[in-house]
Design an enzyme around this catalytic site. Structure first.
Site, PDB file in Angstrom:
ATOM      1  N   SER A 270       0.845  -1.200   0.000  1.00  0.00           N
ATOM      2  CA  SER A 270       0.000   0.000   0.000  1.00  0.00           C
ATOM      3  C   SER A 270       0.882   1.253   0.000  1.00  0.00           C
ATOM      4  O   SER A 270       1.782   1.390   0.823  1.00  0.00           O
ATOM      5  CB  SER A 270      -0.893   0.019   1.247  1.00  0.00           C
ATOM      6  OG  SER A 270      -1.405   1.328   1.439  1.00  0.00           O
TER       7      SER A 270
ATOM      8  N   HIS B  39      -0.477  -1.317  -4.183  1.00  0.00           N
ATOM      9  CA  HIS B  39      -1.867  -1.229  -3.683  1.00  0.00           C
ATOM     10  C   HIS B  39      -2.233   0.246  -3.570  1.00  0.00           C
ATOM     11  O   HIS B  39      -1.615   1.006  -2.808  1.00  0.00           O
ATOM     12  CB  HIS B  39      -1.956  -1.912  -2.322  1.00  0.00           C
ATOM     13  CG  HIS B  39      -3.336  -2.000  -1.756  1.00  0.00           C
ATOM     14  ND1 HIS B  39      -4.258  -2.946  -2.144  1.00  0.00           N
ATOM     15  CD2 HIS B  39      -3.950  -1.228  -0.817  1.00  0.00           C
ATOM     16  CE1 HIS B  39      -5.381  -2.763  -1.462  1.00  0.00           C
ATOM     17  NE2 HIS B  39      -5.215  -1.737  -0.646  1.00  0.00           N
TER      18      HIS B  39
ATOM     19  N   ASP C 148      -4.718   2.954  -2.527  1.00  0.00           N
ATOM     20  CA  ASP C 148      -5.858   3.156  -1.615  1.00  0.00           C
ATOM     21  C   ASP C 148      -6.586   4.453  -1.936  1.00  0.00           C
ATOM     22  O   ASP C 148      -6.136   5.540  -1.575  1.00  0.00           O
ATOM     23  CB  ASP C 148      -5.359   3.190  -0.155  1.00  0.00           C
ATOM     24  CG  ASP C 148      -5.152   1.803   0.386  1.00  0.00           C
ATOM     25  OD1 ASP C 148      -4.080   1.543   0.979  1.00  0.00           O
ATOM     26  OD2 ASP C 148      -6.050   0.961   0.215  1.00  0.00           O
TER      27      ASP C 148
ATOM     28  N   GLY D 248      -9.863   3.264   6.017  1.00  0.00           N
ATOM     29  CA  GLY D 248      -9.768   4.717   6.187  1.00  0.00           C
ATOM     30  C   GLY D 248      -8.389   5.231   6.507  1.00  0.00           C
ATOM     31  O   GLY D 248      -8.075   6.384   6.225  1.00  0.00           O
TER      32      GLY D 248
ATOM     33  N   GLY E 151      -1.512   2.071   9.265  1.00  0.00           N
ATOM     34  CA  GLY E 151      -0.885   2.030  10.584  1.00  0.00           C
ATOM     35  C   GLY E 151      -1.774   1.540  11.711  1.00  0.00           C
ATOM     36  O   GLY E 151      -1.467   1.735  12.888  1.00  0.00           O
TER      37      GLY E 151
ATOM     38  N   ASP F  23      -6.160  -7.083   4.128  1.00  0.00           N
ATOM     39  CA  ASP F  23      -5.711  -5.697   4.006  1.00  0.00           C
ATOM     40  C   ASP F  23      -5.875  -4.922   5.307  1.00  0.00           C
ATOM     41  O   ASP F  23      -6.993  -4.644   5.736  1.00  0.00           O
ATOM     42  CB  ASP F  23      -6.534  -5.002   2.894  1.00  0.00           C
ATOM     43  CG  ASP F  23      -6.084  -3.594   2.636  1.00  0.00           C
ATOM     44  OD1 ASP F  23      -6.782  -2.896   1.876  1.00  0.00           O
ATOM     45  OD2 ASP F  23      -5.054  -3.184   3.185  1.00  0.00           O
ATOM     46  N   GLY F  24      -4.682  -4.613   5.925  1.00  0.00           N
ATOM     47  CA  GLY F  24      -4.729  -3.742   7.111  1.00  0.00           C
ATOM     48  C   GLY F  24      -4.053  -4.383   8.311  1.00  0.00           C
ATOM     49  O   GLY F  24      -4.468  -5.450   8.768  1.00  0.00           O
ATOM     50  N   GLY F  25      -2.998  -3.721   8.794  1.00  0.00           N
ATOM     51  CA  GLY F  25      -2.322  -4.207  10.006  1.00  0.00           C
ATOM     52  C   GLY F  25      -1.494  -5.450   9.782  1.00  0.00           C
ATOM     53  O   GLY F  25      -1.198  -6.204  10.706  1.00  0.00           O
TER      54      GLY F  25
END
Ligand code: DX5
Ligand code: ZN
Length: 220
Positions: A7, A32, A34, A146, A149, A179-181
């Site tokens: 990302s 990626h 966003d 949104g 991190g 997707d995320g963390g």
């Protein structure tokens, strides 16, 4: 084979080209992108991501993995098809009904682009089963969409396992993107649950050597 989609959301201003060239050298599998509109999610990255995606398209052959976190999906598809992405993913929750979901799927495919459907943490996975035969990838958000991190929501690992089980039992051939963390601590659980594409932003962009972390995250 696990693939890594980096990302670029948290790229440092002024270091964009250095970062993008560095990611290409480190052989990220995808960039990626966003895309946020300030309505579906608070942040607005729309124009910046369009600019970055166009720039990456000019300097690299690596595929773009576009993640639309926007309400006006028609506009997003139009605008981002211009950068010839490998895949465009939109949010189930941004669609008013099933017909709209199917229309977006059709429009993306008609333009020779792969299509992904993304769901937020609070959406039950069963709600999108009916669309799986028509898409290439399901993007399971492992954080609230949104911002970058954030910490991975561990209950999303079970959601990935459930999806993996369903597609295996129903002969569905799709990629599962988490997707995320995602980082070296959380990647294994997500891969073991069945995700075969991992999105990572902070974990990669903050590393001294992108290649070391990307190779580590890929390891099965
Ligand atoms: C969040 C985005 C994610 C995020 C990933 O809305 O969809 O792609 O940027 O960033 P990290 O890896 O930092 O959680
Ligand atoms: Zn994303």
């Amino acid at each position: 084979m696990v693939e890594i989609s980096t990302s670029i959301l948290s790229v440092i201003k002024g270091e964009e080209s250095k970062t993008f060239f560095g990611l290409e050298k480190a052989k990220t599998d995808y960039f990626h992108i966003d895309v946020m509109d300030g309505k579906f999610v608070k942040k607005n990255t729309y124009n910046k991501m369009l600019e970055y995606a166009s720039y990456i398209k000019r300097i690299s052959n690596l595929p773009l993995d576009v993640h639309l976190m926007i309400e006006d999906i028609d506009k997003g598809i139009e605008d981002f098809l211009a950068v010839e992405p490998n895949i465009i993913t939109f949010h189930y929750e941004a669609c008013k009904d099933k017909e709209e979901v199917m229309n977006h799927i059709k429009k993306i495919k008609e333009n020779n682009c792969k299509v992904g459907l993304s769901i937020k943490p609070e959406t039950n996975i069963e709600e999108i089963y009916e669309f799986l035969p028509y898409i290439h990838m399901c993007l399971v958000m492992t954080v609230e969409p949104g911002k970058g991190g954030q910490t991975l929501l561990t209950e999303m690992v079970d959601k990935i396992s459930k999806l993996k089980k369903y597609i295996a039992e129903n002969n569905v051939e799709i990629d599962i993107e988490a997707d995320g963390g995602i980082n070296l601590k959380t990647a294994d659980a997500v891969k073991d649950a069945g995700a075969n594409i991992l999105v990572a932003g902070t974990a990669i962009l903050m590393a001294n050597d992108y290649k070391v972390i990307i190779d580590e995250l890929r390891k099965k």
